[in-house]
Motif scaffolding. Structure first.
Motif, PDB file in Angstrom:
ATOM      1  N   GLU A 333       0.830  -1.206   0.000  1.00 15.39           N
ATOM      2  CA  GLU A 333       0.000   0.000   0.000  1.00 15.39           C
ATOM      3  C   GLU A 333       0.865   1.256   0.000  1.00 15.39           C
ATOM      4  O   GLU A 333       0.573   2.224  -0.719  1.00 15.39           O
ATOM      5  CB  GLU A 333      -0.932   0.010   1.208  1.00 15.39           C
ATOM      6  N   LEU A 334       1.934   1.257   0.792  1.00 18.56           N
ATOM      7  CA  LEU A 334       2.831   2.413   0.811  1.00 18.56           C
ATOM      8  C   LEU A 334       3.469   2.621  -0.555  1.00 18.56           C
ATOM      9  O   LEU A 334       3.590   3.760  -1.022  1.00 18.56           O
ATOM     10  CB  LEU A 334       3.906   2.217   1.877  1.00 18.56           C
ATOM     11  N   GLU A 335       3.866   1.546  -1.194  1.00 19.24           N
ATOM     12  CA  GLU A 335       4.451   1.670  -2.530  1.00 19.24           C
ATOM     13  C   GLU A 335       3.480   2.339  -3.496  1.00 19.24           C
ATOM     14  O   GLU A 335       3.849   3.244  -4.262  1.00 19.24           O
ATOM     15  CB  GLU A 335       4.852   0.292  -3.051  1.00 19.24           C
ATOM     16  N   GLN A 336       2.221   1.927  -3.457  1.00 18.33           N
ATOM     17  CA  GLN A 336       1.212   2.489  -4.350  1.00 18.33           C
ATOM     18  C   GLN A 336       0.929   3.949  -4.018  1.00 18.33           C
ATOM     19  O   GLN A 336       0.804   4.794  -4.920  1.00 18.33           O
ATOM     20  CB  GLN A 336      -0.065   1.650  -4.241  1.00 18.33           C
ATOM     21  N   LEU A 341       1.311   9.862  -5.314  1.00 21.01           N
ATOM     22  CA  LEU A 341       1.659  11.233  -4.937  1.00 21.01           C
ATOM     23  C   LEU A 341       2.761  11.771  -5.831  1.00 21.01           C
ATOM     24  O   LEU A 341       2.714  12.932  -6.267  1.00 21.01           O
ATOM     25  CB  LEU A 341       2.078  11.277  -3.475  1.00 21.01           C
ATOM     26  N   GLN A 342       3.756  10.942  -6.134  1.00 20.87           N
ATOM     27  CA  GLN A 342       4.841  11.393  -6.990  1.00 20.87           C
ATOM     28  C   GLN A 342       4.348  11.733  -8.394  1.00 20.87           C
ATOM     29  O   GLN A 342       4.807  12.692  -9.013  1.00 20.87           O
ATOM     30  CB  GLN A 342       5.937  10.331  -7.080  1.00 20.87           C
ATOM     31  N   ASP A 370      -5.305  15.609  -0.820  1.00 23.26           N
ATOM     32  CA  ASP A 370      -5.947  14.301  -0.688  1.00 23.26           C
ATOM     33  C   ASP A 370      -4.914  13.185  -0.825  1.00 23.26           C
ATOM     34  O   ASP A 370      -4.982  12.171  -0.107  1.00 23.26           O
ATOM     35  CB  ASP A 370      -7.039  14.134  -1.749  1.00 23.26           C
ATOM     36  N   ALA A 371      -3.958  13.349  -1.741  1.00 22.28           N
ATOM     37  CA  ALA A 371      -2.932  12.326  -1.944  1.00 22.28           C
ATOM     38  C   ALA A 371      -2.001  12.239  -0.737  1.00 22.28           C
ATOM     39  O   ALA A 371      -1.555  11.143  -0.362  1.00 22.28           O
ATOM     40  CB  ALA A 371      -2.139  12.616  -3.217  1.00 22.28           C
ATOM     41  N   GLU A 377      -1.962   8.096   6.187  1.00 25.35           N
ATOM     42  CA  GLU A 377      -2.632   7.119   7.052  1.00 25.35           C
ATOM     43  C   GLU A 377      -1.837   5.800   7.126  1.00 25.35           C
ATOM     44  O   GLU A 377      -1.518   5.339   8.225  1.00 25.35           O
ATOM     45  CB  GLU A 377      -4.065   6.888   6.572  1.00 25.35           C
ATOM     46  N   PRO A 378      -1.492   5.172   5.999  1.00 26.15           N
ATOM     47  CA  PRO A 378      -0.686   3.940   6.127  1.00 26.15           C
ATOM     48  C   PRO A 378       0.721   4.204   6.631  1.00 26.15           C
ATOM     49  O   PRO A 378       1.302   3.357   7.314  1.00 26.15           O
ATOM     50  CB  PRO A 378      -0.679   3.368   4.702  1.00 26.15           C
ATOM     51  N   LEU A 379       1.267   5.380   6.323  1.00 25.24           N
ATOM     52  CA  LEU A 379       2.608   5.682   6.814  1.00 25.24           C
ATOM     53  C   LEU A 379       2.624   5.784   8.329  1.00 25.24           C
ATOM     54  O   LEU A 379       3.649   5.472   8.963  1.00 25.24           O
ATOM     55  CB  LEU A 379       3.122   6.984   6.181  1.00 25.24           C
ATOM     56  N   SER A 380       1.518   6.186   8.913  1.00 25.27           N
ATOM     57  CA  SER A 380       1.438   6.274  10.370  1.00 25.27           C
ATOM     58  C   SER A 380       1.511   4.900  11.031  1.00 25.27           C
ATOM     59  O   SER A 380       1.764   4.784  12.235  1.00 25.27           O
ATOM     60  CB  SER A 380       0.139   6.975  10.793  1.00 25.27           C
TER      61      SER A 380
END
Length: 388
Positions: A333-336, A341-342, A370-371, A377-380
């Motif tokens: 999920e973090l990869e996606q 965002l990039q 939004d991005a 959220e997953p980074l947290s």
């Protein structure tokens, strides 16, 4: 301003995937004898590697310093930011080995004579040998690797920050305002990439990065944003700094940057600090960059935005071997989310930089926000996933 990252002394174990180095004076360019053994000759102006590609697996770079300055050698990831491995403090006439385990992909090699700046870089390709390349160490070894790589990354960014700040200060003090404006955002990206680390020094951070809106009554305003306002002054009601005032503020900024650089030489990190620092960088984006408040005069917020994302991504990538063992779904999920965002940021690039933030529409700002929230959220969850 956030100052939650506290730095603790930590004795690191020898990392598994980062540099395994040895002093080997008898070795040299002739010591390389196979596709995974490469000779590197570093001088004061060149960085010659015996081959531009190698098969995946264990690689040995035998680095000889034929220059007059102490040098360093790095293998960098595809983005030129993540440090896969390094050897430091190679004195003139000395030879040291860098041993790294690499997967197939694109990389950079870099020598850094004088141990300053971004180094002399060349592209380097690792081809697929058909052999499995896995982080097969135990969790403690993987964490030690992440810690060592992140410490190297912080030192490298501090090196580049100091080199560019020296030039920025020289231009600003001599009245070369166009040159200083051109360098302003480019220099600051190195601060922004390691902002939680810089902010951990409570004496330096306010002097170097305080915004005018955050000034307390009677507080002296110095640092990057004080100079920013002088380079991009409001059309009315502003009195430009005199040459003497410029010199005072610029010299203070350079002195503080040198002190920051000095303090990063011996810093070490823990997995929780790296994970929490990544989340703090996204918080910086959400609270200062997306709003356009950070660079109120130059409107170079997107440079800062990208730099914060860079720093968060490097932190996550360093912890990935641990995360992939413990929570592959979160890693995916973090990869996606980072990629999404990039892609949005890439859409606002202009030349070697970005459009001024004032050119973005409200809808574009909202989409970026939004991005950021979708990634935040997953980074947290990263710290808990790798530590618990």
């Amino acid at each position: 301003m956030i100052r939650r990252l506290t730095v603790y002394p930590l004795a690191l174990a020898l990392p598994l995937l980062a540099a395994c180095t040895t002093n080997n004076p008898s070795a040299g360019p002739s010591a390389s004898s196979g596709p995974r053994e490469l000779a590197v000759t570093s001088t004061d102006s060149t960085c010659d590697v015996s081959a531009q590609q190698a098969p995946s697996g264990n690689l040995v770079f035998t680095v000889k310093n034929d220059g007059s300055k102490v040098t360093e050698f790095y293998l960098l990831g595809q983005d030129g930011l993540r440090i896969v491995g390094e050897v430091e403090n190679i004195g003139p006439g000395l030879t040291r080995d860098l041993v790294v385990t690499t997967a197939a992909g694109s990389y950079f090699t870099a020598c850094k004579p004088g141990m300053a700046g971004d180094g002399i870089r060349s592209t380097f390709t690792v081809t697929d040998s058909g052999e499995p390349v896995a982080a097969d160490g135990n969790e403690a070894e993987l964490v030690a690797t992440a810690n060592a790589q992140y410490a190297s990354y912080v030192k490298d960014q501090a090196d580049q920050l100091l080199a560019k700040t020296e030039q920025f200060v020289a231009d600003y003090k001599s009245g070369k305002d166009d040159e200083a404006r051109h360098l302003y955002a480019d220099a600051r990206v190195h601060w922004e990439r390691i902002e939680p680390v810089a902010e951990s020094f409570g004496d330096l951070d306010p002097r170097m990065d305080l915004r005018e809106a955050d000034l307390q009554e009677g507080q002296e305003w110095t640092g990057w944003h004080r100079i920013e306002k002088d380079l991009w002054p409001p059309k009315t009601g502003y009195r430009a700094m005199t040459r003497s005032q410029r010199a005072t503020v610029a010299d203070r900024l350079l002195a503080d940057t040198k002190e920051l650089h000095k303090r990063t030489r011996t810093m070490t990190f823990t997995a929780d600090q790296i994970g929490n620092g990544a989340k703090e960088l996204l918080d910086e984006v959400a609270t200062g960059k997306v709003t356009g408040e950070e660079e109120a005069w130059s409107h170079t917020d997107l440079w800062d935005f990208q730099a914060n994302v860079d720093g968060a991504r490097v932190a996550w990538e360093g912890l990935r071997p641990v995360l992939q063992q413990k929570n592959r779904d979160l890693d995916a999920e973090l990869e996606q989310r980072f990629a999404a965002l990039q892609k949005l940021l890439d859409g606002h690039k202009r030349g070697d930089g970005f459009v001024p933030y004032t050119e973005l529409t409200k809808d574009q700002v909202r989409t970026l926000s939004d991005a950021v929230n979708a990634l935040s959220e997953p980074l947290s969850q990263l710290t808990a996933a790798v530590v618990l």
